[in-house]
Design an enzyme around this catalytic site. Structure first.
Site, PDB file in Angstrom:
ATOM      1  N   THR A 266       0.814  -1.227   0.000  1.00 45.31           N
ATOM      2  CA  THR A 266       0.000   0.000   0.000  1.00 45.31           C
ATOM      3  C   THR A 266       0.842   1.270   0.000  1.00 45.31           C
ATOM      4  OG1 THR A 266      -1.599   1.270   1.335  1.00 45.31           O
ATOM      5  CG2 THR A 266      -0.094  -0.140   2.540  1.00 45.31           C
TER       6      THR A 266
ATOM      7  N   TYR B  84      -1.895   0.067  10.081  1.00 45.62           N
ATOM      8  CA  TYR B  84      -2.173  -0.636   8.818  1.00 45.62           C
ATOM      9  C   TYR B  84      -0.959  -0.541   7.886  1.00 45.62           C
ATOM     10  CZ  TYR B  84      -3.804  -1.336   4.082  1.00 45.62           C
ATOM     11  OH  TYR B  84      -3.894  -1.751   2.778  1.00 45.62           O
TER      12      TYR B  84
HETATM   13  N1  UFG Z   1     -13.143  11.102   1.371  1.00 43.89           N
HETATM   14  C1  UFG Z   1     -14.118  12.041   1.616  1.00 43.89           C
HETATM   15  N2  UFG Z   1     -15.337  11.608   2.031  1.00 43.89           N
HETATM   16  C2  UFG Z   1     -15.640  10.281   2.229  1.00 43.89           C
HETATM   17  C3  UFG Z   1     -14.630   9.328   1.962  1.00 43.89           C
HETATM   18  C4  UFG Z   1     -13.386   9.777   1.533  1.00 43.89           C
HETATM   19  O1  UFG Z   1     -13.905  13.239   1.479  1.00 43.89           O
HETATM   20  O2  UFG Z   1     -16.766   9.970   2.627  1.00 43.89           O
HETATM   21  C5  UFG Z   1     -11.826  11.562   0.913  1.00 43.89           C
HETATM   22  C6  UFG Z   1     -10.704  11.169   1.836  1.00 43.89           C
HETATM   23  O3  UFG Z   1     -10.548  12.113   2.857  1.00 43.89           O
HETATM   24  C7  UFG Z   1      -9.534  11.087   0.867  1.00 43.89           C
HETATM   25  C8  UFG Z   1     -10.162  10.653  -0.457  1.00 43.89           C
HETATM   26  O4  UFG Z   1     -11.550  10.925  -0.319  1.00 43.89           O
HETATM   27  O5  UFG Z   1      -8.980  12.355   0.715  1.00 43.89           O
HETATM   28  C9  UFG Z   1      -9.995   9.182  -0.738  1.00 43.89           C
HETATM   29  O6  UFG Z   1     -10.421   8.446   0.399  1.00 43.89           O
HETATM   30  P1  UFG Z   1     -10.581   6.865   0.409  1.00 43.89           P
HETATM   31  O7  UFG Z   1     -11.061   6.504   1.786  1.00 43.89           O
HETATM   32  O8  UFG Z   1     -11.397   6.431  -0.754  1.00 43.89           O
HETATM   33  O9  UFG Z   1      -9.105   6.341   0.160  1.00 43.89           O
HETATM   34  P2  UFG Z   1      -7.753   6.654   0.972  1.00 43.89           P
HETATM   35  O10 UFG Z   1      -6.923   7.524   0.091  1.00 43.89           O
HETATM   36  O11 UFG Z   1      -8.026   7.139   2.330  1.00 43.89           O
HETATM   37  O12 UFG Z   1      -7.176   5.196   1.178  1.00 43.89           O
HETATM   38  C10 UFG Z   1      -6.620   4.433   0.147  1.00 43.89           C
HETATM   39  C11 UFG Z   1      -6.836   2.961   0.414  1.00 43.89           C
HETATM   40  C12 UFG Z   1      -6.168   2.560   1.706  1.00 43.89           C
HETATM   41  C13 UFG Z   1      -4.715   2.926   1.616  1.00 43.89           C
HETATM   42  C14 UFG Z   1      -4.534   4.370   1.266  1.00 43.89           C
HETATM   43  C15 UFG Z   1      -3.112   4.684   1.004  1.00 43.89           C
HETATM   44  O13 UFG Z   1      -8.214   2.706   0.516  1.00 43.89           O
HETATM   45  O14 UFG Z   1      -6.279   1.168   1.895  1.00 43.89           O
HETATM   46  O15 UFG Z   1      -5.258   4.704   0.074  1.00 43.89           O
HETATM   47  O16 UFG Z   1      -2.844   5.975   1.370  1.00 43.89           O
HETATM   48  F1  UFG Z   1      -4.126   2.699   2.803  1.00 43.89           F
END
Ligand code: UFG
Length: 332
Positions: free
Chosen positions: A118, A142
């Site tokens: 990741t 994680y």
């Molecule tokens: N976001 C929102 N609202 C929501 C959900 C997400 O604004 O309801 C934003 C988050 O703050 C982030 C972006 O959308 O800025 C993407 O969020 P995700 O939760 O879809 O994905 P992440 O970037 O947090 O996480 C992903 C993978 C993880 C991994 C990570 C690596 O899902 O498993 O990238 O940084 F660890």
């Protein structure tokens, strides 16, 4: 035809990789406890063993049944926020089970291993794009658990000669273009499926987690890569293991803000995504964009579906066809 053992093959990325392996005629055995995966996500043609990786006897039986040439390891707990509340549980489950699996490979003479890793092991990087040599600084248990497995693999390679591919995904997104597989988490925390369900009126308005980041529109920037392109990268990495162990960052090498994703979902759905501004989510870095030059140079990999619109359209098509996901009951 090759034989593979795939842990977590009933999960989101794992199921798409199983589809790619089956598509080229390989024999696939999946081991998955269905705690977050779905029976229906394991396509016909693959054998499914329902078992927890902590069950050593079941893992032994899976190796005996599969007689794999390589193991692809996806099974893991993967919620960053949850890992902050249960750090030792994450380290024990993800690193502990993964290390036991690597040891089983060595015992059974399996010489190749692919790890689902990741971008979370980079923490909050100061530069973009992020290449494989960027500083490692996991900001969550994680991310730390995946880094521990990368280190375990490095030692298994050095001492036991195991060849491994550590594949560090940025934001896996989209769904099988053939419509067989999609993204179905419970709880769902990922931006694209949440935005789609908000647009379809199946969920309350989407919360935008932070509008004051130092980015052009104030929302976080991420690198969304189509899950079938990720699957293709696994096949290429497996082939590359004939020569050497590899570590690859996998993304589209392009960043999109949360607002840009919301607009893409609105375009695809034909109606705007209802949104409300929310405070920042703890631990979210402002910008994560993959540097993918290494896998491109080694294997020629390049995403076939790099456009955010195409990614969102496949995700929307699956959710329209599966309003309840794979099924509401656990283990379905
Ligand atoms: N976001 C929102 N609202 C929501 C959900 C997400 O604004 O309801 C934003 C988050 O703050 C982030 C972006 O959308 O800025 C993407 O969020 P995700 O939760 O879809 O994905 P992440 O970037 O947090 O996480 C992903 C993978 C993880 C991994 C990570 C690596 O899902 O498993 O990238 O940084 F660890």
């Amino acid at each position: 035809m090759s034989r593979y053992l795939v842990t977590g093959g009933a999960g989101y990325v794992g199921s798409h990789v199983v589809a790619a392996l089956l598509g080229r005629g390989d024999a696939v055995t999946v081991i998955d406890d269905l705690s977050t995966g779905h029976r229906a996500a394991v396509l016909p043609g693959a054998r499914l063993i329902v078992a927890d990786l902590a069950d050593g006897a079941a893992v032994e039986a899976a190796f005996a049944a599969a007689r794999p040439e390589a193991v692809l390891h996806f099974a893991a707990r993967s919620l960053v926020g949850e890992s902050m509340r249960d750090p030792l549980g994450y380290l024990a489950d993800n690193a502990g089970n993964g290390i036991a699996l690597i040891r089983a490979c060595i015992r059974h003479g399996v010489g190749r291993f692919v790890l689902s890793s990741t971008a979370a092991l980079f923490g909050a990087p100061s530069a973009a794009p992020i290449d494989e040599d960027a500083p490692i600084a996991p900001a969550s248990p994680y991310g730390e658990s995946k880094w521990m497995l990368e280190r375990a693999l490095a030692w298994a390679g050095r001492v036991h000669g195991l060849r491994y591919a550590a594949l560090r995904y940025f934001n896996a997104a989209g769904a099988d273009p053939a419509g067989r597989l999609g993204e179905d988490h419970d709880p769902e925390t990922h931006l694209i499926p949440l935005a789609i369900d908000a647009a379809l009126g199946r969920r309350p308005p989407l919360g935008i987690f932070g509008t004051d980041y130092p980015t052009p529109d104030g929302t976080c920037i991420r690198d969304y890569v189509h899950v079938s392109d990720l699957a293709e990268a696994h096949l290429l990495a497996l082939a590359r293991l004939e020569q050497a162990s590899v570590t690859y960052n996998l993304g589209s090498a392009t960043g999109h803000s949360v607002r840009a994703v919301i607009e893409a979902v609105g375009r695809a759905a034909g109606r705007p995504v209802p949104v409300e501004a929310k405070p920042r989510r703890a631990g979210d870095p402002a910008c994560l964009i993959a540097g993918c030059a290494r896998i491109r140079a080694d294997t020629g990999w390049t995403p076939r579906l790099p456009s955010l619109d195409a990614i969102v359209e496949t995700a929307l098509a699956w959710r329209l066809a599966h309003p309840g996901g794979y099924g509401r009951a656990k283990g379905v």
